[in-house]
Design an enzyme around this catalytic site. Structure first.
Site, PDB file in Angstrom:
ATOM      1  N   HIS A  41      -3.306   5.041  -2.307  1.00  0.00           N
ATOM      2  CA  HIS A  41      -4.179   6.110  -1.810  1.00  0.00           C
ATOM      3  C   HIS A  41      -3.906   7.309  -2.708  1.00  0.00           C
ATOM      4  O   HIS A  41      -2.885   7.979  -2.562  1.00  0.00           O
ATOM      5  CB  HIS A  41      -3.892   6.436  -0.340  1.00  0.00           C
ATOM      6  CG  HIS A  41      -4.833   7.466   0.201  1.00  0.00           C
ATOM      7  ND1 HIS A  41      -5.828   7.170   1.112  1.00  0.00           N
ATOM      8  CD2 HIS A  41      -4.971   8.783  -0.091  1.00  0.00           C
ATOM      9  CE1 HIS A  41      -6.530   8.272   1.364  1.00  0.00           C
ATOM     10  NE2 HIS A  41      -6.024   9.272   0.652  1.00  0.00           N
ATOM     11  N   ALA A  93     -10.735  10.910  10.048  1.00  0.00           N
ATOM     12  CA  ALA A  93     -11.384  10.513   8.799  1.00  0.00           C
ATOM     13  C   ALA A  93     -11.644   9.017   8.807  1.00  0.00           C
ATOM     14  O   ALA A  93     -10.753   8.237   9.151  1.00  0.00           O
ATOM     15  CB  ALA A  93     -10.480  10.862   7.627  1.00  0.00           C
ATOM     16  N   ASP A 125     -13.516   0.124   2.491  1.00  0.00           N
ATOM     17  CA  ASP A 125     -12.813   1.151   3.270  1.00  0.00           C
ATOM     18  C   ASP A 125     -13.492   1.370   4.617  1.00  0.00           C
ATOM     19  O   ASP A 125     -13.489   2.477   5.143  1.00  0.00           O
ATOM     20  CB  ASP A 125     -12.679   2.467   2.493  1.00  0.00           C
ATOM     21  CG  ASP A 125     -11.621   3.382   3.099  1.00  0.00           C
ATOM     22  OD1 ASP A 125     -10.802   2.897   3.906  1.00  0.00           O
ATOM     23  OD2 ASP A 125     -11.637   4.585   2.779  1.00  0.00           O
ATOM     24  N   LYS A 167       0.831  -1.202   0.000  1.00  0.00           N
ATOM     25  CA  LYS A 167       0.000   0.000   0.000  1.00  0.00           C
ATOM     26  C   LYS A 167       0.868   1.255   0.000  1.00  0.00           C
ATOM     27  O   LYS A 167       1.759   1.413   0.844  1.00  0.00           O
ATOM     28  CB  LYS A 167      -0.900  -0.012   1.251  1.00  0.00           C
ATOM     29  CG  LYS A 167      -1.806   1.191   1.394  1.00  0.00           C
ATOM     30  CD  LYS A 167      -2.985   1.152   0.443  1.00  0.00           C
ATOM     31  CE  LYS A 167      -3.775   2.455   0.442  1.00  0.00           C
ATOM     32  NZ  LYS A 167      -4.820   2.503   1.453  1.00  0.00           N
TER      33      LYS A 167
END
Ligand code: NCD
Ligand code: ZN
Length: 346
Positions: free
Chosen positions: A137, A264, A248, A100
């Site tokens: 991301h 978030a 997510d 990631k």
């Protein structure tokens, strides 16, 4: 009217499970419905090495409810110190399914992320060579770029140049939220795919500010204008195998969300499948749901599809709204799409 849909058991290709007590609290909602999940590595401290991933995998394994066949699929958190050989060994042993990339500072726990993708070229070249996907991301972190433009700018300034520089690299644009993201993925070849979240198919940026500020709708990438949400829905129901589910689901305790500087993340694991059946029915595309949640992801990751199935039934009574999950450390709010849900997993 169709009131039942049976699907091969789904997988979640982007999930935050956290660790410790929170892991134990949130994991059952996922294992109940999903066979596998690609587990994000943004713990504190992050899951950086193969050894970290193995110990996190064991921690998850211990928290899986007895008799559940759920399989966590592990990822590594890319840093500028990541060693190509460590990544290659972890991939070849089957321990990890992806790496990631968090641009440093882009989102929750991304401080050890990458400041400049040219600094991780050796790792990315190794990944291209062995076919290991990079999950991205996709937001620039430059404070001068408007938060609603950060995904589109990332594609133009970072992702497209990166894919040109390392042509064999397989990339998943995680949680795509814009027309630009959808178009970029649709127009490109099989080396590029995207996950779509449940909540971005259901809310636009107005929901975050409807009648007051609504911290439980705040996530990154932030929800965009309605025209973007419609493009995401069109992509999800298109049948294009480049698009698949990554919820997510990103739990943060209410204390951390309902704050002057709230975290978030949307926690949607418990009702995701009911939400998705609702969305696909609204789009007249229930026949496309199985591809999105159960077939396209394994095809991209080169894994077999699941053999057992799950059935959703539309009932006249709505799903009991489990507004909050009580954890050992406090309450956690479940995603509320703002209307009743009638599809039940049976
Ligand atoms: C995620 C989290 O909380 O870990 N938050 C989010 O808003 N999606 C991180 C991420 O995936 O960006
Ligand atoms: Zn995430």
């Amino acid at each position: 009217m169709q009131t039942q849909v049976t699907l091969r058991r789904p997988d979640d290709w982007h999930l935050h499970l956290r660790d410790g007590e929170l892991l134990k609290a949130v994991l059952p909602a996922t294992t109940q419905h999903f066979a596998r999940a690609l587990v994000m590595p943004n713990l504190v401290p992050p899951v950086v090495t193969a050894a970290d991933a193995e110990s996190y995998r064991q921690q998850i394994q211990r928290a899986i409810p007895p008799a559940s066949p759920f399989e966590p699929l592990m990822t590594l958190y890319l840093t500028e110190a990541t060693q190509p050989d460590d990544v290659a060994e972890a991939a070849q042993s089957g321990l990890i399914k992806a790496v990631k990339l968090y641009p440093a500072g882009a989102t929750t726990n991304s401080d050890s992320g990458v400041t400049d993708v040219t600094r991780v070229t050796a790792v990315l070249e190794k990944m291209a060579e062995i076919g290991l996907p990079l999950c991205v991301h996709g937001e620039v972190t430059d404070a001068d770029i408007d938060i609603f433009d950060r995904e589109a700018v990332f594609i133009e300034k970072v992702l497209d140049p990166l894919r040109r520089r390392i042509p064999g690299l397989r990339v998943v644009m995680e949680h795509v939220t814009t027309i630009e993201g959808v178009n970029y993925v649709s127009e490109n070849d099989q080396s590029l795919a995207a996950t779509l979240t449940t909540h971005h198919l259901m809310i636009n940026r107005n929901h975050i500010f409807a009648g007051g500020i609504r911290p439980h709708y705040y996530c990154l990438p932030i929800a965009k204008r309605e025209q973007h949400r419609l493009a995401l829905r069109a992509a999800a129901v298109s049948g294009d195998s480049s698009f698949f589910l990554g919820t997510d689901s990103a739990p943060h305790l209410d204390d951390a969300k309902e704050s002057a500087c709230g975290c978030a993340g949307v926690y949607n694991a418990p009702n995701t499948l009911s939400c998705l059946a609702h969305v696909f029915e609204e789009e007249g595309a229930l026949d496309k749901l199985e591809g999105f949640v159960s077939l396209h992801g394994p095809a991209f990751y080169g894994l077999p599809v699941n053999t057992d199935s799950i059935t959703l039934e539309k009932r006249s009574t709505p799903l009991a709204a489990d507004e909050k999950l009580q954890t050992a450390s406090g309450p956690l709010t479940v995603f509320d799409p703002g209307h009743a849900l009638y599809w039940h997993v049976v």
